[in-house]
Design a protein around this motif. Structure first.
Motif, PDB file in Angstrom:
ATOM      1  N   ASN A 107       1.005  -1.481   0.033  1.00 51.67           N
ATOM      2  CA  ASN A 107      -0.030   0.091   0.223  1.00 51.67           C
ATOM      3  C   ASN A 107       0.518   1.027   0.226  1.00 51.67           C
ATOM      4  OD1 ASN A 107      -2.047  -1.292   0.105  1.00 51.67           O
ATOM      5  ND2 ASN A 107      -1.594  -2.124   2.733  1.00 51.67           N
ATOM      6  N   ALA A 108       1.789   1.012  -0.288  1.00 55.63           N
ATOM      7  CA  ALA A 108       3.118   2.027  -0.287  1.00 55.63           C
ATOM      8  C   ALA A 108       3.079   3.509  -1.172  1.00 55.63           C
ATOM      9  CB  ALA A 108       4.595   2.161  -0.148  1.00 55.63           C
ATOM     10  N   LYS A 109       3.159   4.153  -1.316  1.00 56.76           N
ATOM     11  CA  LYS A 109       2.674   5.650  -1.682  1.00 56.76           C
ATOM     12  C   LYS A 109       5.015   6.049  -2.451  1.00 56.76           C
ATOM     13  CE  LYS A 109      -1.089   7.529  -0.530  1.00 56.76           C
ATOM     14  NZ  LYS A 109      -2.380   6.127  -0.915  1.00 56.76           N
ATOM     15  N   VAL A 110       4.540   5.131  -3.545  1.00 55.93           N
ATOM     16  CA  VAL A 110       5.886   5.046  -4.215  1.00 55.93           C
ATOM     17  C   VAL A 110       5.611   5.462  -5.536  1.00 55.93           C
ATOM     18  CG1 VAL A 110       7.121   3.411  -2.805  1.00 55.93           C
ATOM     19  CG2 VAL A 110       5.866   2.975  -4.985  1.00 55.93           C
ATOM     20  N   PRO A 111       6.259   5.855  -6.499  1.00 54.83           N
ATOM     21  CA  PRO A 111       5.772   6.306  -8.145  1.00 54.83           C
ATOM     22  C   PRO A 111       5.521   4.887  -9.263  1.00 54.83           C
ATOM     23  CG  PRO A 111       8.409   6.811  -7.619  1.00 54.83           C
ATOM     24  CD  PRO A 111       7.988   5.687  -6.465  1.00 54.83           C
ATOM     25  N   PRO A 112       4.254   5.497  -9.712  1.00 61.24           N
ATOM     26  CA  PRO A 112       3.711   4.662 -10.671  1.00 61.24           C
ATOM     27  C   PRO A 112       4.761   3.463 -11.125  1.00 61.24           C
ATOM     28  CG  PRO A 112       2.944   6.468 -11.555  1.00 61.24           C
ATOM     29  CD  PRO A 112       4.588   6.521  -9.995  1.00 61.24           C
ATOM     30  N   LYS A 113       5.916   3.106 -11.593  1.00 57.85           N
ATOM     31  CA  LYS A 113       6.750   2.345 -11.829  1.00 57.85           C
ATOM     32  C   LYS A 113       7.024   0.980 -11.122  1.00 57.85           C
ATOM     33  CE  LYS A 113       9.207  -0.275 -15.406  1.00 57.85           C
ATOM     34  NZ  LYS A 113       8.782  -1.672 -15.622  1.00 57.85           N
ATOM     35  N   ALA A 114       7.651   2.121  -9.722  1.00 54.75           N
ATOM     36  CA  ALA A 114       8.086   1.370  -8.388  1.00 54.75           C
ATOM     37  C   ALA A 114       6.717   0.235  -8.348  1.00 54.75           C
ATOM     38  CB  ALA A 114       7.972   2.673  -7.749  1.00 54.75           C
ATOM     39  N   ALA A 115       5.412   0.951  -7.514  1.00 54.94           N
ATOM     40  CA  ALA A 115       4.711   0.552  -7.170  1.00 54.94           C
ATOM     41  C   ALA A 115       4.321  -1.201  -8.166  1.00 54.94           C
ATOM     42  CB  ALA A 115       3.242   1.052  -7.669  1.00 54.94           C
ATOM     43  N   GLU A 116       3.961  -1.026  -9.847  1.00 54.30           N
ATOM     44  CA  GLU A 116       4.493  -2.279 -10.310  1.00 54.30           C
ATOM     45  C   GLU A 116       5.024  -3.116 -10.248  1.00 54.30           C
ATOM     46  OE1 GLU A 116       4.421  -0.586 -14.412  1.00 54.30           O
ATOM     47  OE2 GLU A 116       2.995   0.607 -14.274  1.00 54.30           O
ATOM     48  N   GLU A 117       6.689  -3.136  -9.442  1.00 45.53           N
ATOM     49  CA  GLU A 117       7.219  -4.084  -9.313  1.00 45.53           C
ATOM     50  C   GLU A 117       7.380  -4.084  -8.321  1.00 45.53           C
ATOM     51  OE1 GLU A 117      10.047  -4.959 -11.130  1.00 45.53           O
ATOM     52  OE2 GLU A 117       8.923  -3.585 -13.422  1.00 45.53           O
ATOM     53  N   PHE A 118       6.938  -3.261  -7.215  1.00 42.87           N
ATOM     54  CA  PHE A 118       6.237  -4.191  -5.429  1.00 42.87           C
ATOM     55  C   PHE A 118       5.416  -5.080  -5.882  1.00 42.87           C
ATOM     56  CE2 PHE A 118       8.391  -0.338  -3.661  1.00 42.87           C
ATOM     57  CZ  PHE A 118       9.605  -1.176  -3.427  1.00 42.87           C
ATOM     58  N   ALA A 119       4.605  -4.949  -7.035  1.00 45.38           N
ATOM     59  CA  ALA A 119       3.760  -5.649  -7.081  1.00 45.38           C
ATOM     60  C   ALA A 119       3.717  -6.935  -7.871  1.00 45.38           C
ATOM     61  CB  ALA A 119       2.430  -5.753  -7.977  1.00 45.38           C
ATOM     62  N   GLU A 120       5.287  -7.507  -9.153  1.00 38.73           N
ATOM     63  CA  GLU A 120       5.530  -8.061  -9.214  1.00 38.73           C
ATOM     64  C   GLU A 120       6.760  -8.620  -8.114  1.00 38.73           C
ATOM     65  OE1 GLU A 120       7.701  -7.781 -13.102  1.00 38.73           O
ATOM     66  OE2 GLU A 120       5.613  -6.748 -13.891  1.00 38.73           O
ATOM     67  N   LEU A 121       7.261  -8.147  -7.037  1.00 37.62           N
ATOM     68  CA  LEU A 121       8.213  -8.690  -6.516  1.00 37.62           C
ATOM     69  C   LEU A 121       7.298  -9.684  -4.718  1.00 37.62           C
ATOM     70  CD1 LEU A 121      10.250  -5.975  -6.087  1.00 37.62           C
ATOM     71  CD2 LEU A 121      11.072  -8.328  -7.401  1.00 37.62           C
ATOM     72  N   THR A 122       6.287  -9.002  -4.268  1.00 36.74           N
ATOM     73  CA  THR A 122       5.082  -8.802  -3.404  1.00 36.74           C
ATOM     74  C   THR A 122       4.566 -10.415  -3.912  1.00 36.74           C
ATOM     75  OG1 THR A 122       3.848  -7.341  -3.804  1.00 36.74           O
ATOM     76  CG2 THR A 122       4.821  -7.000  -2.179  1.00 36.74           C
ATOM     77  N   ALA A 123       4.369 -11.106  -5.645  1.00 37.89           N
ATOM     78  CA  ALA A 123       3.837 -11.649  -5.899  1.00 37.89           C
ATOM     79  C   ALA A 123       4.710 -13.162  -5.690  1.00 37.89           C
ATOM     80  CB  ALA A 123       2.885 -12.405  -7.226  1.00 37.89           C
ATOM     81  N   MET A 124       6.191 -13.207  -5.451  1.00 39.54           N
ATOM     82  CA  MET A 124       6.751 -13.971  -5.816  1.00 39.54           C
ATOM     83  C   MET A 124       7.167 -15.217  -3.743  1.00 39.54           C
ATOM     84  SD  MET A 124      10.226 -12.472  -8.195  1.00 39.54           S
ATOM     85  CE  MET A 124       9.351 -12.242  -9.525  1.00 39.54           C
ATOM     86  N   ILE A 125       6.648 -14.691  -2.458  1.00 36.44           N
ATOM     87  CA  ILE A 125       6.955 -14.341  -1.436  1.00 36.44           C
ATOM     88  C   ILE A 125       6.398 -16.053  -1.596  1.00 36.44           C
ATOM     89  CG2 ILE A 125       6.621 -14.091   1.020  1.00 36.44           C
ATOM     90  CD1 ILE A 125       6.730 -10.956  -0.060  1.00 36.44           C
ATOM     91  N   GLY A 126       6.967 -16.708  -1.021  1.00 31.66           N
ATOM     92  CA  GLY A 126       6.812 -18.359  -0.635  1.00 31.66           C
ATOM     93  C   GLY A 126       6.666 -19.277  -2.056  1.00 31.66           C
ATOM     94  N   GLN A 127       6.511 -18.944  -3.163  1.00 31.59           N
ATOM     95  CA  GLN A 127       6.438 -19.707  -4.156  1.00 31.59           C
ATOM     96  C   GLN A 127       8.347 -20.120  -5.044  1.00 31.59           C
ATOM     97  OE1 GLN A 127       5.935 -17.561  -7.563  1.00 31.59           O
ATOM     98  NE2 GLN A 127       4.092 -16.449  -7.231  1.00 31.59           N
TER      99      GLN A 127
END
Length: 127
Positions: A107-127
């Motif tokens: 839910n962080a307020k970060v630049p849009p491209k950074a938010a996209e990257e974080f969404a991809e990275l958090t999806a990797m947790i536990g994989q």
């Protein structure tokens, strides 16, 4: 038996993306160390304020500086390259198996491209 990891700071990653940390996602254990290597010039690695676990140590490397960080407190650590943050040059290190502060990053307020990257990275947790 702490482990050591290395993250490259690159102008272009192996997948062709520009301004990247490689790997951008690590899942490690408490006591492990990550060394951020300025493979290409003009980059740094630094934690993002309020996007590390409570009690976790903030870190900030200088431009073109190699920095090693030992992660002792479990949780998720979001980090960035300050000059290229707006271009989405971010990474995520998860220490332990249950990052209690993950919602802060999602839910962080970060630049849009950074938010996209974080969404991809958090999806990797536990994989």
């Amino acid at each position: 038996m702490a482990a050591d990891y290395e993250v490259q700071m690159l102008n272009k990653g192996s997948d062709g993306d520009t301004m990247v940390f490689e790997p951008a996602f690590l899942q490690i254990q408490p006591g492990d160390t990550v060394t951020f290597v300025p493979t290409d010039k003009g980059h740094n690695a630094e934690s993002i304020k309020d996007l590390i676990p409570e009690g976790g140590t903030e870190f900030k490397g200088k431009i073109n500086e190699q920095i090693s960080v030992t992660f002792d407190v479990p949780g998720a650590y979001a980090y960035k390259c300050l000059p290229h943050f707006g271009m989405g040059m971010v990474g995520l290190i998860v220490v332990g198996d249950d990052p209690a502060n993950l919602a802060d990053i999602e839910n962080a307020k970060v630049p849009p491209k950074a938010a996209e990257e974080f969404a991809e990275l958090t999806a990797m947790i536990g994989q």
